[in-house]
Scaffold this active site. Structure first.
Site, PDB file in Angstrom:
ATOM      1  CG  ASN A  66      44.378  42.074  17.391  1.00 14.00           C
ATOM      2  OD1 ASN A  66      44.880  41.108  17.955  1.00 14.00           O
ATOM      3  ND2 ASN A  66      43.675  42.987  18.037  1.00 14.00           N
ATOM      4  CB  CYS A  78      33.093  45.834  20.952  1.00 16.39           C
ATOM      5  SG  CYS A  78      34.075  46.885  19.877  1.00 16.39           S
ATOM      6  CB  SER A  97      43.260  55.688  18.911  1.00 12.60           C
ATOM      7  OG  SER A  97      42.160  54.840  19.075  1.00 12.60           O
ATOM      8  CG  PHE A  98      48.455  58.882  22.804  1.00 10.54           C
ATOM      9  CD1 PHE A  98      47.811  60.094  22.711  1.00 10.54           C
ATOM     10  CD2 PHE A  98      49.812  58.874  23.134  1.00 10.54           C
ATOM     11  CE1 PHE A  98      48.496  61.287  22.947  1.00 10.54           C
ATOM     12  CE2 PHE A  98      50.496  60.057  23.378  1.00 10.54           C
ATOM     13  CZ  PHE A  98      49.842  61.261  23.282  1.00 10.54           C
ATOM     14  CG  HIS A  99      47.512  54.000  18.440  1.00  8.92           C
ATOM     15  ND1 HIS A  99      47.283  53.052  19.405  1.00  8.92           N
ATOM     16  CD2 HIS A  99      46.317  54.151  17.793  1.00  8.92           C
ATOM     17  CE1 HIS A  99      46.023  52.654  19.343  1.00  8.92           C
ATOM     18  NE2 HIS A  99      45.414  53.311  18.377  1.00  8.92           N
ATOM     19  CB  CYS A 105      42.608  50.563  11.744  1.00  8.14           C
ATOM     20  SG  CYS A 105      40.859  50.234  12.003  1.00  8.14           S
ATOM     21  CB  CYS A 114      41.305  45.872  18.719  1.00  9.92           C
ATOM     22  SG  CYS A 114      40.788  45.841  20.390  1.00  9.92           S
ATOM     23  N   GLY A 138      34.268  52.595  12.907  1.00 10.51           N
ATOM     24  CA  GLY A 138      33.927  54.012  12.802  1.00 10.51           C
ATOM     25  C   GLY A 138      34.527  54.894  13.870  1.00 10.51           C
ATOM     26  CB  CYS A 166      36.597  54.417   9.729  1.00 10.00           C
ATOM     27  SG  CYS A 166      37.197  55.735  10.808  1.00 10.00           S
ATOM     28  CB  SER A 194      37.665  54.163  21.578  1.00 12.06           C
ATOM     29  OG  SER A 194      38.952  54.258  21.004  1.00 12.06           O
TER      30      SER A 194
HETATM   31  N1  SAH Z   1      37.684  54.858  15.723  1.00 10.13           N
HETATM   32  C1  SAH Z   1      37.864  54.781  17.111  1.00 10.13           C
HETATM   33  C2  SAH Z   1      37.271  53.530  17.739  1.00 10.13           C
HETATM   34  C3  SAH Z   1      37.456  52.206  17.035  1.00 10.13           C
HETATM   35  S1  SAH Z   1      38.985  51.376  17.057  1.00 10.13           S
HETATM   36  C4  SAH Z   1      39.301  54.914  17.462  1.00 10.13           C
HETATM   37  O1  SAH Z   1      40.136  54.867  16.585  1.00 10.13           O
HETATM   38  O2  SAH Z   1      39.595  55.122  18.647  1.00 10.13           O
HETATM   39  C5  SAH Z   1      39.222  50.690  18.694  1.00 10.13           C
HETATM   40  C6  SAH Z   1      40.724  50.559  19.047  1.00 10.13           C
HETATM   41  O3  SAH Z   1      41.368  49.494  18.317  1.00 10.13           O
HETATM   42  C7  SAH Z   1      41.493  51.823  18.703  1.00 10.13           C
HETATM   43  O4  SAH Z   1      42.383  52.169  19.718  1.00 10.13           O
HETATM   44  C8  SAH Z   1      42.241  51.393  17.477  1.00 10.13           C
HETATM   45  O5  SAH Z   1      43.335  52.236  17.242  1.00 10.13           O
HETATM   46  C9  SAH Z   1      42.589  49.973  17.784  1.00 10.13           C
HETATM   47  N2  SAH Z   1      42.973  49.193  16.611  1.00 10.13           N
HETATM   48  C10 SAH Z   1      42.649  49.407  15.321  1.00 10.13           C
HETATM   49  N3  SAH Z   1      43.212  48.472  14.530  1.00 10.13           N
HETATM   50  C11 SAH Z   1      43.906  47.653  15.334  1.00 10.13           C
HETATM   51  C12 SAH Z   1      44.688  46.470  15.097  1.00 10.13           C
HETATM   52  N4  SAH Z   1      44.823  45.963  13.885  1.00 10.13           N
HETATM   53  N5  SAH Z   1      45.246  45.870  16.149  1.00 10.13           N
HETATM   54  C13 SAH Z   1      45.067  46.359  17.409  1.00 10.13           C
HETATM   55  N6  SAH Z   1      44.337  47.441  17.679  1.00 10.13           N
HETATM   56  C14 SAH Z   1      43.766  48.107  16.662  1.00 10.13           C
HETATM   57 FE1  SF4 Z   2      38.832  54.675  12.007  1.00 11.10          FE
HETATM   58 FE2  SF4 Z   2      39.496  54.114  14.547  1.00 11.10          FE
HETATM   59 FE3  SF4 Z   2      40.220  52.462  12.552  1.00 11.10          FE
HETATM   60 FE4  SF4 Z   2      41.359  54.860  12.794  1.00 11.10          FE
HETATM   61  S1  SF4 Z   2      41.507  53.137  14.273  1.00 11.10           S
HETATM   62  S2  SF4 Z   2      40.609  53.938  10.870  1.00 11.10           S
HETATM   63  S3  SF4 Z   2      39.679  56.105  13.523  1.00 11.10           S
HETATM   64  S4  SF4 Z   2      38.128  52.907  13.185  1.00 11.10           S
END
Ligand code: SAH
Ligand code: SF4
Length: 392
Positions: A325, A128, A248-250, A142, A368, A194, A135, A226
């Site tokens: 997480n 990874c 990252s749909f969520h 996140c 993650c 990022g 970011c 991603s």
């Molecule tokens: N910036 C990009 C890639 C990095 S994050 C993006 O947002 O897609 C990789 C994945 O981890 C993304 O789906 C993100 O939403 C998820 N993620 C971020 N913080 C998290 C957390 N605290 N717990 C679980 N997943 C998380």
């Molecule tokens: Fe940046 Fe991805 Fe984290 Fe959103 S989830 S703040 S886009 S690293």
């Protein structure tokens, strides 16, 4: 796109080539390396062949010392050593989780630090990697999004993370020998720190290097990028990189997604889905991974699961459920296992694979969304995060 889009891209940019001093060969495309050799005085007719030779030394055999490039003349090696360096990020620290996950903190130019995580699995291993320091986006769940300092990584710093991991895993083949052994580092995910699509050219160049058949040689099917949903760059990703896409749909309503993934205020769910619909055909990839973080009481209801499958109808997809997480100060809680199971069941019954991502390396904060440079200690408070997201 809404007109009052609040998302700004405030990233420190650094020149892709240093104006003077030795240039780093790592991260140059084949064309850029050819130009650099010609600028050094290599005859044009020879340049392509020399690139091929140097390329193999660097990316196939992992060599960093010009003197070891024994199919080049001594004089040419000396010229190369004057004009160029072969440099990758420096490892500052390494932690190994009880589950075998490795996390490295690496230092890049300017003293910035990013994290790289290796996740060993049965018969394969996923690296990874990060594309930015911090970011610019501020997804409220996140950890990386709370980091204030941001700069784009160069292509050399991105592919350099892969080279560093191969060093540490001791996975460069012995010169001249091709091994048929299963690769320890068999997959790459751009899921570290990022937003990769806010650093498009450097990410593209680095991934082209990773895919080059005369080097690291990873198939585009083993690379997953991603994105949080940078809609205008999605078509380009299909055309110019052609890797697997994860998004990252969520959330299943714009109201909730605006809070969780604020880039949604700029490109909403409908616009994102439109861009995703064409991705598989253009990139010739099988399906898109929808990442969905499970947040207790926020996005994890049965209604959400039903809405999700309605929304993605017609898109070849897999839904990756990510148990949230936690990190210090996080304003959310992980959904219960029963809730995650119920959600997964609904999605599965609608015909989509819905694996629950097993958190890896939690004991070393490698899971993650937990990544954040140790040097960047400025941390937003719980109150600041709540104010930004409208959650109280
Ligand atoms: N910036 C990009 C890639 C990095 S994050 C993006 O947002 O897609 C990789 C994945 O981890 C993304 O789906 C993100 O939403 C998820 N993620 C971020 N913080 C998290 C957390 N605290 N717990 C679980 N997943 C998380
Ligand atoms: Fe940046 Fe991805 Fe984290 Fe959103 S989830 S703040 S886009 S690293």
């Amino acid at each position: 796109m809404s007109a009052d889009a609040p998302i700004t891209q405030d990233v420190m940019t650094i020149p892709r080539k240093l104006p003077e001093g030795p240039q780093n060969l790592v991260g140059m495309t084949r064309d850029a390396m050819r130009d650099a050799l010609i600028a050094m005085g290599t005859p044009e007719k020879q340049a392509k062949m020399r690139v091929g030779q140097i390329w193999q030394w660097i990316y196939q055999w992992g060599v960093r010392d010009f003197d070891a490039m024994t199919n080049l003349s001594k004089a040419f090696r000396a010229e190369l050593a004057d004009a160029f360096v072969i440099e990758i990020p420096e490892v500052v620290s390494k932690q190994v989780s009880t589950d075998g996950t490795r996390k490295w903190l690496v230092r890049i130019a300017g003293g910035h630090e990013v994290e790289v995580v290796y996740i060993p699995e049965e018969g394969r291993g996923t690296l990874c990697i990060s594309s930015q320091v911090g970011c610019t986006l501020t997804c409220s769940f996140c950890h990386t999004g709370t980091q204030k300092l941001v700069r784009n990584l160069t292509a050399g710093e991105i592919i350099g993370q892969v080279m560093m991991a191969r060093d540490d895993l001791d996975e460069w083949p012995e010169h001249g020998k091709r091994t048929e052994d299963a690769r320890l580092l068999s997959n790459i995910v751009l899921m570290g720190m990022g937003e990769p699509l806010y650093n498009f050219e450097n990410v593209r160049d680095a991934m082209k290097i990773a895919m080059d058949p005369e080097g690291i040689q990873l198939s585009r099917r083993r690379i997953t990028l991603s994105t949080s949903g940078v809609v205008p760059e999605i078509a380009r990703t299909a055309e110019e990189i052609g890797c697997q896409l994860a998004v990252s749909f969520h959330a299943t309503t714009d109201e909730v997604r605006n809070k969780l993934v604020p880039i949604n205020k700029r490109w909403n769910i409908a616009e994102l889905l439109d861009a995703l619909r064409t991705y598989p055909k253009v990139s010739n990839s099988e399906r898109i991974t929808f990442e969905y973080v499970m947040l207790d009481g926020v996005n994890d209801s049965d209604e959400d699961a039903h809405r999700l499958v309605e929304l993605i109808k017609g898109i070849p997809a897999k839904i990756n459920l990510i148990p949230f997480n936690e990190w210090p100060g996080a304003p959310y809680k992980r959904s219960s296992n029963n809730r995650i199971r119920a959600f997964s069941e609904i999605v599965y019954k609608a015909g989509y694979a819905s694996p629950v991502r097993k958190p890896r390396g939690e004991d070393i904060m490698a899971a993650c969304g937990q990544l954040k440079s140790a040097t960047e200690r400025a941390r937003k408070s719980r109150r600041e995060i709540a104010a930004e997201t409208g959650l109280t």
